[in-house]
Design a protein around this motif. Structure first.
Motif, mmCIF file in Angstrom:
data_model
loop_
_atom_site.group_PDB
_atom_site.id
_atom_site.type_symbol
_atom_site.label_atom_id
_atom_site.label_comp_id
_atom_site.label_asym_id
_atom_site.label_seq_id
_atom_site.Cartn_x
_atom_site.Cartn_y
_atom_site.Cartn_z
ATOM 1 N N ARG A 118 0.838 -1.204 0.000
ATOM 2 C CA ARG A 118 0.000 0.000 0.000
ATOM 3 C C ARG A 118 0.870 1.251 0.000
ATOM 4 N NH1 ARG A 118 -3.267 -2.921 4.188
ATOM 5 N NH2 ARG A 118 -5.006 -3.816 3.048
ATOM 6 N N LEU A 119 1.909 1.241 0.838
ATOM 7 C CA LEU A 119 2.827 2.364 0.905
ATOM 8 C C LEU A 119 3.548 2.560 -0.431
ATOM 9 C CD1 LEU A 119 4.124 4.547 2.672
ATOM 10 C CD2 LEU A 119 5.824 2.865 3.369
ATOM 11 N N THR A 120 3.947 1.468 -1.060
ATOM 12 C CA THR A 120 4.614 1.545 -2.359
ATOM 13 C C THR A 120 3.704 2.183 -3.398
ATOM 14 O OG1 THR A 120 5.961 -0.409 -1.869
ATOM 15 C CG2 THR A 120 5.694 0.167 -4.194
ATOM 16 N N LEU A 121 2.441 1.759 -3.430
ATOM 17 C CA LEU A 121 1.495 2.348 -4.390
ATOM 18 C C LEU A 121 1.279 3.834 -4.113
ATOM 19 C CD1 LEU A 121 -1.127 -0.495 -4.876
ATOM 20 C CD2 LEU A 121 0.402 0.456 -6.589
ATOM 21 N N MET A 122 1.198 4.207 -2.831
ATOM 22 C CA MET A 122 1.029 5.628 -2.504
ATOM 23 C C MET A 122 2.242 6.436 -2.950
ATOM 24 S SD MET A 122 -1.119 5.724 1.118
ATOM 25 C CE MET A 122 0.321 5.547 2.087
ATOM 26 N N LYS A 123 3.449 5.885 -2.764
ATOM 27 C CA LYS A 123 4.656 6.578 -3.204
ATOM 28 C C LYS A 123 4.678 6.707 -4.727
ATOM 29 C CE LYS A 123 7.732 5.414 0.614
ATOM 30 N NZ LYS A 123 8.923 4.644 1.033
ATOM 31 N N LEU A 124 4.257 5.648 -5.411
ATOM 32 C CA LEU A 124 4.219 5.704 -6.872
ATOM 33 C C LEU A 124 3.251 6.777 -7.356
ATOM 34 C CD1 LEU A 124 4.338 1.916 -7.782
ATOM 35 C CD2 LEU A 124 6.026 3.648 -8.410
ATOM 36 N N LYS A 125 2.098 6.861 -6.728
ATOM 37 C CA LYS A 125 1.126 7.888 -7.108
ATOM 38 C C LYS A 125 1.696 9.281 -6.851
ATOM 39 C CE LYS A 125 -2.228 5.336 -8.536
ATOM 40 N NZ LYS A 125 -2.558 5.296 -9.939
ATOM 41 N N SER A 126 2.398 9.439 -5.736
ATOM 42 C CA SER A 126 3.015 10.719 -5.416
ATOM 43 C C SER A 126 4.073 11.076 -6.461
ATOM 44 C CB SER A 126 3.645 10.650 -4.025
ATOM 45 O OG SER A 126 4.361 11.822 -3.744
ATOM 46 N N GLN A 128 4.163 10.055 -9.516
ATOM 47 C CA GLN A 128 3.473 10.356 -10.767
ATOM 48 C C GLN A 128 2.963 11.798 -10.751
ATOM 49 O OE1 GLN A 128 -0.281 8.364 -11.510
ATOM 50 N NE2 GLN A 128 0.092 8.387 -13.707
ATOM 51 N N LYS A 129 2.399 12.234 -9.633
ATOM 52 C CA LYS A 129 1.913 13.608 -9.541
ATOM 53 C C LYS A 129 3.061 14.605 -9.671
ATOM 54 C CE LYS A 129 -2.231 12.737 -6.849
ATOM 55 N NZ LYS A 129 -2.919 12.917 -5.565
ATOM 56 N N GLN A 130 4.185 14.298 -9.011
ATOM 57 C CA GLN A 130 5.351 15.173 -9.111
ATOM 58 C C GLN A 130 5.849 15.252 -10.554
ATOM 59 O OE1 GLN A 130 8.279 13.730 -6.364
ATOM 60 N NE2 GLN A 130 7.047 14.224 -4.564
ATOM 61 N N GLU A 131 5.855 14.113 -11.228
ATOM 62 C CA GLU A 131 6.304 14.082 -12.628
ATOM 63 C C GLU A 131 5.359 14.891 -13.509
ATOM 64 O OE1 GLU A 131 6.769 10.733 -16.067
ATOM 65 O OE2 GLU A 131 7.533 10.203 -14.093
ATOM 66 N N GLU A 132 4.049 14.769 -13.275
ATOM 67 C CA GLU A 132 3.082 15.538 -14.056
ATOM 68 C C GLU A 132 3.270 17.035 -13.838
ATOM 69 O OE1 GLU A 132 -0.706 14.000 -12.837
ATOM 70 O OE2 GLU A 132 -0.484 12.169 -14.037
ATOM 71 N N ILE A 133 3.521 17.428 -12.586
ATOM 72 C CA ILE A 133 3.751 18.844 -12.281
ATOM 73 C C ILE A 133 5.009 19.330 -12.990
ATOM 74 C CG2 ILE A 133 4.403 20.450 -10.428
ATOM 75 C CD1 ILE A 133 2.495 18.800 -8.583
ATOM 76 N N GLN A 134 6.069 18.540 -12.933
ATOM 77 C CA GLN A 134 7.323 18.912 -13.603
ATOM 78 C C GLN A 134 7.136 19.010 -15.120
ATOM 79 O OE1 GLN A 134 10.117 19.898 -11.976
ATOM 80 N NE2 GLN A 134 10.775 20.524 -14.008
ATOM 81 N N ASN A 135 6.383 18.076 -15.686
ATOM 82 C CA ASN A 135 6.115 18.115 -17.130
ATOM 83 C C ASN A 135 5.357 19.379 -17.521
ATOM 84 O OD1 ASN A 135 7.446 15.709 -17.577
ATOM 85 N ND2 ASN A 135 5.573 14.474 -17.574
ATOM 86 N N LYS A 136 4.393 19.775 -16.691
ATOM 87 C CA LYS A 136 3.646 21.008 -16.970
ATOM 88 C C LYS A 136 4.558 22.222 -16.882
ATOM 89 C CE LYS A 136 -0.923 19.367 -15.688
ATOM 90 N NZ LYS A 136 -2.056 19.487 -14.759
#
Length: 156
Positions: A118-126, A128-136
């Motif tokens: 569960r923690l791994t999935l939460m970190k992955l989602k985090s 992904q959000k950071q990557e999306e922000i950086q891409n924007k």
């Protein structure tokens, strides 16, 4: 021999026949619901399993060593975590259905594995959000650079 008794043919699905004889309607509905849920799990895991298979290039029909499709490390990690979490959850459910108390105590290995996934999935989602922000941000910077370049070219 003419006086031998013929046995009736076996039912098409002996397990289903036994279940029908032993269970009441409510428990049969619960069983059917469980079977349906497991089919849904299988269907929803298929894309993740495809990613893992392609990433590991384990296609038996493919003779070369190049991956069929390329996936990002994030996609591969997410697929692996989702499969492990699903399988561990099913193991937890099996233990509970068998009347075992595994997976409920904090120091139980099954519980620790579930929490870790569960923690791994939460970190992955985090991530992904950071990557999306950086891409924007990168996209905005590129637009700004392009705009400045055009303005300089028009000014000349």
């Amino acid at each position: 021999l003419p006086h031998q008794i013929k046995e009736p043919p076996p039912p098409a699905n002996p397990t289903r026949e036994i279940i029908n004889q032993m269970a009441n309607k409510a428990s049969l509905q619960k069983l059917e619901s469980t079977i349906s849920s497991l089919k849904d799990v299988k269907e929803n895991l298929a894309p993740f399993l495809h990613i893992i298979k392609a990433a590991n290039n384990t296609d038996d029909d493919d003779d070369n060593d190049t991956p069929i499709e390329s996936y990002t490390p994030y996609q591969i990690a997410e697929a692996e975590a989702a499969v492990v979490l699903t399988m561990t959850t099913l193991r937890f459910m099996r233990e509970r259905l068998n009347g075992n108390d595994r997976g409920r105590k904090k120091d139980d290995p099954l519980k620790m594995e579930l929490d870790k996934m569960r923690l791994t999935l939460m970190k992955l989602k985090s991530l992904q959000k950071q990557e999306e922000i950086q891409n924007k941000k990168n996209e905005l910077l590129m637009r700004e650079k392009t705009k400045k370049k055009r303005m300089r070219e028009e000014g000349q």
